[in-house]
Scaffold this motif. Structure first.
Motif, PDB file in Angstrom:
ATOM      1  N   HIS A 114       0.839  -1.202   0.000  1.00 37.66           N
ATOM      2  CA  HIS A 114       0.000   0.000   0.000  1.00 37.66           C
ATOM      3  C   HIS A 114       0.875   1.254   0.000  1.00 37.66           C
ATOM      4  CE1 HIS A 114      -4.005  -1.565   0.162  1.00 37.66           C
ATOM      5  NE2 HIS A 114      -3.787  -2.288   1.254  1.00 37.66           N
ATOM      6  N   ALA A 115       0.279   2.371  -0.380  1.00 40.18           N
ATOM      7  CA  ALA A 115       0.976   3.660  -0.307  1.00 40.18           C
ATOM      8  C   ALA A 115       1.383   3.955   1.124  1.00 40.18           C
ATOM      9  CB  ALA A 115       0.082   4.762  -0.853  1.00 40.18           C
ATOM     10  N   GLU A 116       2.494   4.650   1.277  1.00 42.21           N
ATOM     11  CA  GLU A 116       3.008   4.951   2.611  1.00 42.21           C
ATOM     12  C   GLU A 116       2.037   5.802   3.417  1.00 42.21           C
ATOM     13  OE1 GLU A 116       6.490   4.562  -0.266  1.00 42.21           O
ATOM     14  OE2 GLU A 116       4.454   5.330  -0.275  1.00 42.21           O
ATOM     15  N   ASP A 117       1.407   6.774   2.756  1.00 41.30           N
ATOM     16  CA  ASP A 117       0.422   7.641   3.398  1.00 41.30           C
ATOM     17  C   ASP A 117      -0.344   8.358   2.291  1.00 41.30           C
ATOM     18  OD1 ASP A 117       2.132   9.831   2.555  1.00 41.30           O
ATOM     19  OD2 ASP A 117       3.333   9.473   4.355  1.00 41.30           O
ATOM     20  N   ALA A 118      -1.311   9.187   2.693  1.00 38.65           N
ATOM     21  CA  ALA A 118      -2.158   9.867   1.707  1.00 38.65           C
ATOM     22  C   ALA A 118      -1.344  10.811   0.822  1.00 38.65           C
ATOM     23  CB  ALA A 118      -3.276  10.624   2.417  1.00 38.65           C
ATOM     24  N   GLU A 119      -0.368  11.489   1.415  1.00 38.73           N
ATOM     25  CA  GLU A 119       0.453  12.420   0.626  1.00 38.73           C
ATOM     26  C   GLU A 119       1.267  11.671  -0.425  1.00 38.73           C
ATOM     27  OE1 GLU A 119       3.886  15.886   1.238  1.00 38.73           O
ATOM     28  OE2 GLU A 119       3.214  14.672   2.944  1.00 38.73           O
ATOM     29  N   SER A 120       1.839  10.518  -0.039  1.00 38.20           N
ATOM     30  CA  SER A 120       2.615   9.725  -0.995  1.00 38.20           C
ATOM     31  C   SER A 120       1.724   9.198  -2.116  1.00 38.20           C
ATOM     32  CB  SER A 120       3.296   8.560  -0.275  1.00 38.20           C
ATOM     33  OG  SER A 120       4.264   9.028   0.651  1.00 38.20           O
ATOM     34  N   ALA A 121       0.503   8.790  -1.765  1.00 40.70           N
ATOM     35  CA  ALA A 121      -0.431   8.305  -2.780  1.00 40.70           C
ATOM     36  C   ALA A 121      -0.748   9.392  -3.794  1.00 40.70           C
ATOM     37  CB  ALA A 121      -1.704   7.794  -2.122  1.00 40.70           C
ATOM     38  N   GLU A 122      -0.912  10.623  -3.321  1.00 44.40           N
ATOM     39  CA  GLU A 122      -1.205  11.736  -4.216  1.00 44.40           C
ATOM     40  C   GLU A 122      -0.008  12.042  -5.118  1.00 44.40           C
ATOM     41  OE1 GLU A 122      -2.912  14.777  -6.260  1.00 44.40           O
ATOM     42  OE2 GLU A 122      -3.860  13.265  -4.980  1.00 44.40           O
ATOM     43  N   LYS A 123       1.205  11.995  -4.556  1.00 43.26           N
ATOM     44  CA  LYS A 123       2.406  12.236  -5.358  1.00 43.26           C
ATOM     45  C   LYS A 123       2.567  11.173  -6.440  1.00 43.26           C
ATOM     46  CE  LYS A 123       5.156  14.579  -1.796  1.00 43.26           C
ATOM     47  NZ  LYS A 123       6.369  14.478  -0.954  1.00 43.26           N
ATOM     48  N   LEU A 124       2.300   9.918  -6.071  1.00 42.69           N
ATOM     49  CA  LEU A 124       2.419   8.840  -7.049  1.00 42.69           C
ATOM     50  C   LEU A 124       1.383   9.000  -8.154  1.00 42.69           C
ATOM     51  CD1 LEU A 124       3.734   6.187  -7.939  1.00 42.69           C
ATOM     52  CD2 LEU A 124       2.042   4.983  -6.536  1.00 42.69           C
ATOM     53  N   SER A 125       0.178   9.402  -7.791  1.00 42.47           N
ATOM     54  CA  SER A 125      -0.868   9.604  -8.786  1.00 42.47           C
ATOM     55  C   SER A 125      -0.465  10.683  -9.791  1.00 42.47           C
ATOM     56  CB  SER A 125      -2.178   9.981  -8.099  1.00 42.47           C
ATOM     57  OG  SER A 125      -3.191  10.238  -9.046  1.00 42.47           O
ATOM     58  N   ARG A 126       0.114  11.777  -9.298  1.00 44.18           N
ATOM     59  CA  ARG A 126       0.562  12.850 -10.189  1.00 44.18           C
ATOM     60  C   ARG A 126       1.709  12.378 -11.083  1.00 44.18           C
ATOM     61  NH1 ARG A 126       0.096  16.260  -5.475  1.00 44.18           N
ATOM     62  NH2 ARG A 126       2.384  16.292  -5.303  1.00 44.18           N
ATOM     63  N   LEU A 127       2.614  11.562 -10.514  1.00 42.24           N
ATOM     64  CA  LEU A 127       3.734  11.053 -11.302  1.00 42.24           C
ATOM     65  C   LEU A 127       3.229  10.144 -12.427  1.00 42.24           C
ATOM     66  CD1 LEU A 127       6.776  10.646 -11.781  1.00 42.24           C
ATOM     67  CD2 LEU A 127       6.712   8.797 -10.076  1.00 42.24           C
ATOM     68  N   LYS A 128       2.305   9.250 -12.119  1.00 44.08           N
ATOM     69  CA  LYS A 128       1.762   8.361 -13.148  1.00 44.08           C
ATOM     70  C   LYS A 128       1.056   9.160 -14.237  1.00 44.08           C
ATOM     71  CE  LYS A 128       1.070   4.132 -10.411  1.00 44.08           C
ATOM     72  NZ  LYS A 128       0.070   3.185  -9.862  1.00 44.08           N
ATOM     73  N   GLU A 129       0.318  10.173 -13.842  1.00 44.85           N
ATOM     74  CA  GLU A 129      -0.399  10.978 -14.828  1.00 44.85           C
ATOM     75  C   GLU A 129       0.578  11.705 -15.740  1.00 44.85           C
ATOM     76  OE1 GLU A 129      -3.522  12.198 -16.984  1.00 44.85           O
ATOM     77  OE2 GLU A 129      -3.510  10.741 -15.333  1.00 44.85           O
ATOM     78  N   ARG A 130       1.655  12.206 -15.165  1.00 43.74           N
ATOM     79  CA  ARG A 130       2.641  12.906 -15.998  1.00 43.74           C
ATOM     80  C   ARG A 130       3.294  11.939 -16.980  1.00 43.74           C
ATOM     81  NH1 ARG A 130       7.729  16.837 -14.290  1.00 43.74           N
ATOM     82  NH2 ARG A 130       8.590  16.961 -16.405  1.00 43.74           N
ATOM     83  N   ILE A 131       3.548  10.720 -16.542  1.00 49.60           N
ATOM     84  CA  ILE A 131       4.133   9.724 -17.448  1.00 49.60           C
ATOM     85  C   ILE A 131       3.171   9.432 -18.594  1.00 49.60           C
ATOM     86  CG2 ILE A 131       4.879   7.318 -17.647  1.00 49.60           C
ATOM     87  CD1 ILE A 131       5.851   7.528 -14.728  1.00 49.60           C
ATOM     88  N   LYS A 132       1.884   9.283 -18.280  1.00 50.35           N
ATOM     89  CA  LYS A 132       0.900   8.945 -19.307  1.00 50.35           C
ATOM     90  C   LYS A 132       0.733  10.060 -20.335  1.00 50.35           C
ATOM     91  CE  LYS A 132      -2.334   7.601 -16.346  1.00 50.35           C
ATOM     92  NZ  LYS A 132      -3.623   7.053 -15.842  1.00 50.35           N
ATOM     93  N   VAL A 133       0.715  11.305 -19.889  1.00 50.05           N
ATOM     94  CA  VAL A 133       0.520  12.409 -20.831  1.00 50.05           C
ATOM     95  C   VAL A 133       1.783  12.723 -21.623  1.00 50.05           C
ATOM     96  CG1 VAL A 133      -1.272  13.408 -19.380  1.00 50.05           C
ATOM     97  CG2 VAL A 133       1.071  14.223 -19.151  1.00 50.05           C
ATOM     98  N   SER A 134       2.912  12.136 -21.218  1.00 49.98           N
ATOM     99  CA  SER A 134       4.171  12.407 -21.918  1.00 49.98           C
ATOM    100  C   SER A 134       4.233  11.720 -23.271  1.00 49.98           C
ATOM    101  CB  SER A 134       5.351  11.940 -21.065  1.00 49.98           C
ATOM    102  OG  SER A 134       5.377  10.522 -20.979  1.00 49.98           O
ATOM    103  N   GLY A 135       3.348  10.750 -23.493  1.00 45.93           N
ATOM    104  CA  GLY A 135       3.380  10.006 -24.743  1.00 45.93           C
ATOM    105  C   GLY A 135       4.294   8.800 -24.726  1.00 45.93           C
ATOM    106  N   LEU A 136       4.914   8.518 -23.591  1.00 51.67           N
ATOM    107  CA  LEU A 136       5.788   7.360 -23.471  1.00 51.67           C
ATOM    108  C   LEU A 136       4.973   6.070 -23.473  1.00 51.67           C
ATOM    109  CD1 LEU A 136       8.016   8.830 -20.652  1.00 51.67           C
ATOM    110  CD2 LEU A 136       8.863   8.190 -22.912  1.00 51.67           C
ATOM    111  N   PRO A 137       5.557   4.963 -23.905  1.00 50.21           N
ATOM    112  CA  PRO A 137       4.840   3.689 -23.858  1.00 50.21           C
ATOM    113  C   PRO A 137       4.514   3.311 -22.416  1.00 50.21           C
ATOM    114  CG  PRO A 137       6.790   3.536 -25.266  1.00 50.21           C
ATOM    115  CD  PRO A 137       6.889   4.836 -24.533  1.00 50.21           C
TER     116      PRO A 137
END
Length: 304
Positions: free
Chosen positions: A146-169
Protein backbone atom coordinates in the motif's frame (compact mmCIF):
# COMPACT_ATOMS: atom_id res chain seq x y z
CA UNK A 1 19.07 -1.83 -19.11
CA UNK A 2 18.22 0.29 -16.05
CA UNK A 3 15.35 -1.03 -13.92
CA UNK A 4 13.58 1.64 -11.87
CA UNK A 5 11.02 0.86 -9.17
CA UNK A 6 10.45 0.93 -5.47
CA UNK A 7 12.19 -2.04 -3.87
CA UNK A 8 10.06 -3.51 -1.11
CA UNK A 9 6.98 -4.26 -3.22
CA UNK A 10 8.64 -5.16 -6.52
CA UNK A 11 10.88 -8.12 -5.71
CA UNK A 12 8.73 -10.60 -7.65
CA UNK A 13 8.77 -8.52 -10.84
CA UNK A 14 12.47 -7.73 -10.63
CA UNK A 15 13.33 -11.37 -9.97
CA UNK A 16 11.28 -12.44 -12.98
CA UNK A 17 13.08 -9.95 -15.21
CA UNK A 18 16.51 -10.99 -13.96
CA UNK A 19 15.89 -14.75 -14.06
CA UNK A 20 13.63 -15.16 -17.09
CA UNK A 21 13.32 -12.10 -19.34
CA UNK A 22 16.88 -10.78 -19.48
CA UNK A 23 18.52 -14.19 -20.09
CA UNK A 24 16.24 -14.67 -23.11
CA UNK A 25 16.95 -11.12 -24.28
CA UNK A 26 20.66 -11.68 -23.77
CA UNK A 27 20.59 -14.76 -26.02
CA UNK A 28 18.78 -12.85 -28.75
CA UNK A 29 21.24 -9.98 -28.50
CA UNK A 30 24.20 -12.35 -28.75
CA UNK A 31 22.97 -13.43 -32.19
CA UNK A 32 23.59 -9.85 -33.31
CA UNK A 33 26.89 -9.53 -31.48
CA UNK A 34 25.34 -7.33 -28.79
CA UNK A 35 25.99 -7.59 -25.07
CA UNK A 36 23.13 -6.96 -22.65
CA UNK A 37 23.89 -5.76 -19.12
CA UNK A 38 20.91 -5.25 -16.81
CA UNK A 39 21.37 -3.01 -13.77
CA UNK A 40 19.41 -3.93 -10.64
CA UNK A 41 20.32 -1.56 -7.81
CA UNK A 42 18.69 -3.67 -5.14
CA UNK A 43 22.20 -4.94 -4.52
CA UNK A 44 24.10 -1.85 -5.68
CA UNK A 45 23.18 0.72 -3.01
CA UNK A 46 24.44 -0.17 0.44
CA UNK A 47 23.08 1.06 3.76
CA UNK A 48 26.30 3.05 4.17
CA UNK A 49 25.71 4.76 0.79
CA UNK A 50 22.19 5.74 1.89
CA UNK A 51 23.40 7.07 5.24
CA UNK A 52 26.09 9.13 3.54
CA UNK A 53 23.57 10.57 1.09
CA UNK A 54 25.12 8.89 -1.96
CA UNK A 55 22.12 6.75 -2.98
CA UNK A 56 20.75 9.36 -5.40
CA UNK A 57 24.13 10.02 -6.97
CA UNK A 58 24.72 6.30 -7.54
CA UNK A 59 21.32 5.88 -9.19
CA UNK A 60 21.76 8.91 -11.44
CA UNK A 61 25.18 7.80 -12.62
CA UNK A 62 23.92 4.29 -13.38
CA UNK A 63 21.10 5.79 -15.46
CA UNK A 64 23.67 7.72 -17.49
CA UNK A 65 25.71 4.56 -18.04
CA UNK A 66 22.60 2.64 -19.14
CA UNK A 67 21.21 5.11 -21.65
CA UNK A 68 19.12 4.86 -23.68
CA UNK A 69 17.18 1.89 -22.22
CA UNK A 70 14.99 2.40 -19.15
CA UNK A 71 12.34 0.13 -17.60
CA UNK A 72 10.02 1.70 -15.01
CA UNK A 73 7.76 -0.40 -12.73
CA UNK A 74 5.17 1.33 -10.55
CA UNK A 75 2.73 -0.10 -8.04
CA UNK A 76 1.09 1.79 -5.18
CA UNK A 77 4.16 2.88 -3.23
CA UNK A 78 5.88 6.21 -3.88
CA UNK A 79 9.16 5.10 -2.34
CA UNK A 80 11.87 6.39 -0.06
CA UNK A 81 12.32 10.18 0.03
CA UNK A 82 15.96 11.23 0.56
CA UNK A 83 16.48 13.79 3.34
CA UNK A 84 18.47 15.88 0.84
CA UNK A 85 19.38 15.82 -2.82
CA UNK A 86 23.11 15.37 -3.40
CA UNK A 87 23.16 15.97 -7.15
CA UNK A 88 26.57 15.68 -8.86
CA UNK A 89 27.95 18.98 -10.08
CA UNK A 90 27.98 18.00 -13.74
CA UNK A 91 26.04 19.43 -16.71
CA UNK A 92 24.02 16.28 -17.44
CA UNK A 93 22.29 16.63 -14.05
CA UNK A 94 21.35 20.32 -14.37
CA UNK A 95 17.66 19.61 -14.96
CA UNK A 96 17.33 18.32 -11.38
CA UNK A 97 18.94 21.25 -9.58
CA UNK A 98 15.80 23.32 -9.19
CA UNK A 99 13.34 20.52 -8.54
CA UNK A 100 11.32 21.01 -5.38
CA UNK A 101 12.10 18.80 -2.34
CA UNK A 102 9.96 15.86 -1.30
CA UNK A 103 10.33 13.55 -4.33
CA UNK A 104 11.17 9.90 -3.84
CA UNK A 105 14.32 8.28 -5.15
CA UNK A 106 12.24 6.40 -7.72
CA UNK A 107 10.58 9.61 -8.90
CA UNK A 108 13.97 11.31 -9.28
CA UNK A 109 15.17 8.37 -11.38
CA UNK A 110 12.16 8.76 -13.66
CA UNK A 111 12.49 12.53 -13.95
CA UNK A 112 16.18 12.38 -14.80
CA UNK A 113 16.14 9.16 -16.77
CA UNK A 114 13.11 9.86 -18.96
CA UNK A 115 10.76 12.79 -18.34
CA UNK A 116 13.47 15.45 -18.58
CA UNK A 117 15.00 13.82 -21.65
CA UNK A 118 12.83 13.72 -24.81
CA UNK A 119 15.42 11.56 -26.59
CA UNK A 120 14.30 8.59 -24.44
CA UNK A 121 10.91 8.47 -26.15
CA UNK A 122 11.45 5.20 -28.00
CA UNK A 123 13.65 3.49 -25.41
CA UNK A 124 11.76 3.90 -22.12
CA UNK A 125 8.88 1.64 -21.09
CA UNK A 126 6.60 1.87 -18.07
CA UNK A 127 4.45 -0.82 -16.48
CA UNK A 128 1.73 0.03 -13.92
CA UNK A 129 0.59 -2.84 -11.73
CA UNK A 130 -3.06 -3.64 -11.00
CA UNK A 131 -3.46 -3.25 -7.19
CA UNK A 132 -6.38 -5.67 -6.86
CA UNK A 133 -4.15 -8.50 -5.62
CA UNK A 134 -3.19 -6.57 -2.47
CA UNK A 135 -6.51 -7.37 -0.80
CA UNK A 136 -5.74 -11.10 -1.13
CA UNK A 137 -2.54 -10.83 0.90
CA UNK A 138 -2.25 -11.48 4.65
CA UNK A 139 -2.78 -8.31 6.66
CA UNK A 140 0.84 -8.15 7.82
CA UNK A 141 2.09 -8.10 4.18
CA UNK A 142 -0.26 -5.47 2.82
CA UNK A 143 1.65 -2.55 4.29
CA UNK A 144 4.57 -3.41 2.01
CA UNK A 145 2.34 -2.82 -1.03
CA UNK A 146 0.00 0.00 0.00
CA UNK A 147 0.98 3.66 -0.31
CA UNK A 148 3.01 4.95 2.61
CA UNK A 149 0.42 7.64 3.40
CA UNK A 150 -2.16 9.87 1.71
CA UNK A 151 0.45 12.42 0.63
CA UNK A 152 2.61 9.72 -0.99
CA UNK A 153 -0.43 8.31 -2.78
CA UNK A 154 -1.20 11.74 -4.22
CA UNK A 155 2.41 12.24 -5.36
CA UNK A 156 2.42 8.84 -7.05
CA UNK A 157 -0.87 9.60 -8.79
CA UNK A 158 0.56 12.85 -10.19
CA UNK A 159 3.73 11.05 -11.30
CA UNK A 160 1.76 8.36 -13.15
CA UNK A 161 -0.40 10.98 -14.83
CA UNK A 162 2.64 12.91 -16.00
CA UNK A 163 4.13 9.72 -17.45
CA UNK A 164 0.90 8.94 -19.31
CA UNK A 165 0.52 12.41 -20.83
CA UNK A 166 4.17 12.41 -21.92
CA UNK A 167 3.38 10.01 -24.74
CA UNK A 168 5.79 7.36 -23.47
CA UNK A 169 4.84 3.69 -23.86
CA UNK A 170 2.79 2.77 -20.76
CA UNK A 171 1.33 -0.69 -20.05
CA UNK A 172 -1.36 -0.36 -17.39
CA UNK A 173 -2.93 -3.03 -15.23
CA UNK A 174 -0.52 -5.93 -15.43
CA UNK A 175 -1.33 -8.68 -12.91
CA UNK A 176 1.22 -9.70 -10.32
CA UNK A 177 -0.18 -13.23 -10.31
CA UNK A 178 0.50 -13.43 -14.07
CA UNK A 179 4.21 -12.66 -14.20
CA UNK A 180 4.75 -14.72 -17.34
CA UNK A 181 2.43 -12.42 -19.30
CA UNK A 182 4.08 -9.38 -17.74
CA UNK A 183 7.54 -10.69 -18.63
CA UNK A 184 6.51 -11.46 -22.21
CA UNK A 185 5.27 -7.88 -22.62
CA UNK A 186 8.58 -6.48 -21.35
CA UNK A 187 10.51 -8.85 -23.61
CA UNK A 188 8.47 -7.87 -26.68
CA UNK A 189 8.81 -4.14 -25.97
CA UNK A 190 12.56 -4.20 -25.40
CA UNK A 191 13.28 -6.52 -28.31
CA UNK A 192 11.31 -4.31 -30.68
CA UNK A 193 13.37 -1.31 -29.59
CA UNK A 194 16.62 -3.24 -29.94
CA UNK A 195 15.65 -4.49 -33.40
CA UNK A 196 14.92 -0.92 -34.48
CA UNK A 197 18.41 0.18 -33.37
CA UNK A 198 20.23 -2.91 -34.63
CA UNK A 199 18.37 -4.38 -37.63
CA UNK A 200 19.08 -7.94 -38.64
CA UNK A 201 20.31 -6.73 -42.00
CA UNK A 202 23.39 -5.20 -40.39
CA UNK A 203 26.70 -6.30 -41.93
CA UNK A 204 28.02 -9.61 -40.65
CA UNK A 205 30.89 -9.18 -38.21
CA UNK A 206 34.14 -10.98 -38.98
CA UNK A 207 34.65 -14.00 -36.67
CA UNK A 208 37.87 -12.56 -35.25
CA UNK A 209 36.19 -9.23 -34.54
CA UNK A 210 33.27 -11.00 -32.86
CA UNK A 211 35.64 -13.05 -30.69
CA UNK A 212 37.56 -9.90 -29.77
CA UNK A 213 34.32 -8.15 -28.87
CA UNK A 214 33.40 -10.94 -26.46
CA UNK A 215 36.78 -10.63 -24.76
CA UNK A 216 36.50 -6.84 -24.58
CA UNK A 217 33.08 -7.13 -22.99
CA UNK A 218 34.36 -9.69 -20.49
CA UNK A 219 37.27 -7.43 -19.57
CA UNK A 220 35.04 -4.38 -19.18
CA UNK A 221 32.54 -6.31 -17.08
CA UNK A 222 35.05 -7.94 -14.74
CA UNK A 223 37.46 -5.00 -14.43
CA UNK A 224 34.63 -2.78 -13.25
CA UNK A 225 34.19 -5.03 -10.20
CA UNK A 226 37.88 -5.07 -9.26
CA UNK A 227 39.43 -3.12 -6.41
CA UNK A 228 42.76 -3.34 -4.57
CA UNK A 229 45.38 -6.09 -5.14
CA UNK A 230 47.93 -3.55 -6.34
CA UNK A 231 50.83 -5.82 -5.35
CA UNK A 232 49.55 -8.55 -7.67
CA UNK A 233 49.04 -6.10 -10.53
CA UNK A 234 52.58 -4.80 -9.98
CA UNK A 235 53.97 -8.34 -10.25
CA UNK A 236 52.09 -8.90 -13.53
CA UNK A 237 53.35 -5.65 -15.01
CA UNK A 238 56.91 -6.43 -13.86
CA UNK A 239 56.74 -9.83 -15.53
CA UNK A 240 55.57 -8.45 -18.88
CA UNK A 241 58.25 -5.76 -18.77
CA UNK A 242 61.03 -8.27 -18.04
CA UNK A 243 60.66 -10.26 -21.30
CA UNK A 244 61.49 -13.45 -19.41
CA UNK A 245 60.91 -16.66 -21.37
CA UNK A 246 58.13 -18.99 -20.32
CA UNK A 247 54.63 -18.45 -19.00
CA UNK A 248 53.55 -16.94 -15.69
CA UNK A 249 50.78 -18.84 -13.93
CA UNK A 250 48.07 -17.17 -11.85
CA UNK A 251 46.40 -19.59 -9.44
CA UNK A 252 43.81 -19.34 -6.70
CA UNK A 253 40.72 -20.92 -5.24
CA UNK A 254 37.43 -20.74 -7.21
CA UNK A 255 35.79 -17.34 -6.85
CA UNK A 256 38.82 -15.58 -5.38
CA UNK A 257 39.00 -13.07 -8.26
CA UNK A 258 41.51 -14.42 -10.78
CA UNK A 259 39.44 -13.37 -13.78
CA UNK A 260 38.83 -9.90 -12.37
CA UNK A 261 42.54 -9.51 -11.61
CA UNK A 262 43.56 -10.46 -15.15
CA UNK A 263 40.82 -8.31 -16.66
CA UNK A 264 42.09 -5.26 -14.77
CA UNK A 265 45.68 -6.10 -15.73
CA UNK A 266 44.84 -6.37 -19.44
CA UNK A 267 42.90 -3.11 -19.26
CA UNK A 268 45.87 -1.32 -17.67
CA UNK A 269 48.37 -2.96 -20.03
CA UNK A 270 46.45 -1.85 -23.11
CA UNK A 271 46.27 1.71 -21.83
CA UNK A 272 50.02 1.78 -21.13
CA UNK A 273 50.79 0.42 -24.59
CA UNK A 274 48.63 3.06 -26.24
CA UNK A 275 50.27 5.82 -24.20
CA UNK A 276 53.74 4.60 -25.20
CA UNK A 277 52.73 4.38 -28.84
CA UNK A 278 51.31 7.90 -28.76
CA UNK A 279 54.54 9.14 -27.18
CA UNK A 280 56.66 7.53 -29.95
CA UNK A 281 54.46 9.12 -32.59
CA UNK A 282 54.80 12.56 -31.02
CA UNK A 283 58.57 12.07 -30.92
CA UNK A 284 58.64 11.23 -34.64
CA UNK A 285 56.12 13.88 -35.67
CA UNK A 286 58.81 16.26 -36.91
CA UNK A 287 59.91 13.74 -39.54
CA UNK A 288 56.50 12.79 -40.91
CA UNK A 289 52.82 12.88 -40.14
CA UNK A 290 52.01 9.62 -38.30
CA UNK A 291 49.50 7.17 -39.69
CA UNK A 292 47.50 4.99 -37.34
CA UNK A 293 46.26 1.46 -37.80
CA UNK A 294 44.63 -1.21 -35.65
CA UNK A 295 46.88 -4.10 -34.82
CA UNK A 296 47.33 -7.07 -32.58
CA UNK A 297 44.81 -9.34 -30.88
CA UNK A 298 43.92 -6.61 -28.43
CA UNK A 299 42.94 -4.15 -31.13
CA UNK A 300 45.71 -1.73 -30.07
CA UNK A 301 46.68 1.24 -32.21
CA UNK A 302 50.15 1.70 -33.57
CA UNK A 303 51.93 4.40 -35.51
CA UNK A 304 53.45 3.42 -38.85
Amino acid sequence: MFISSTFRDMHAERDHLVRVVFPELRERCAQRHLHLLDVDLRWGVTEEDAQRGRALEICLREIEDCRPFFVGLLGERYGWIPPRYDIPDEPQFDSLRHIEPGHSLTAMEIYHGVLNNPQMQSHAFFYFRDPVFIDTLPAEQRRDFHAEDAESAEKLSRLKERIKVSGLPVREGYRREALDAFGQQVLDDLWSAIEADYPEAAPEVEPLEAERAYHDFFIENRAGLFIGQRHLLARLHAYTASNKPGPMMVTGTPGCGKSALLARFVSQFRRLQEERTALRCRTNSERQEPRWQRCGPGGLRRCV
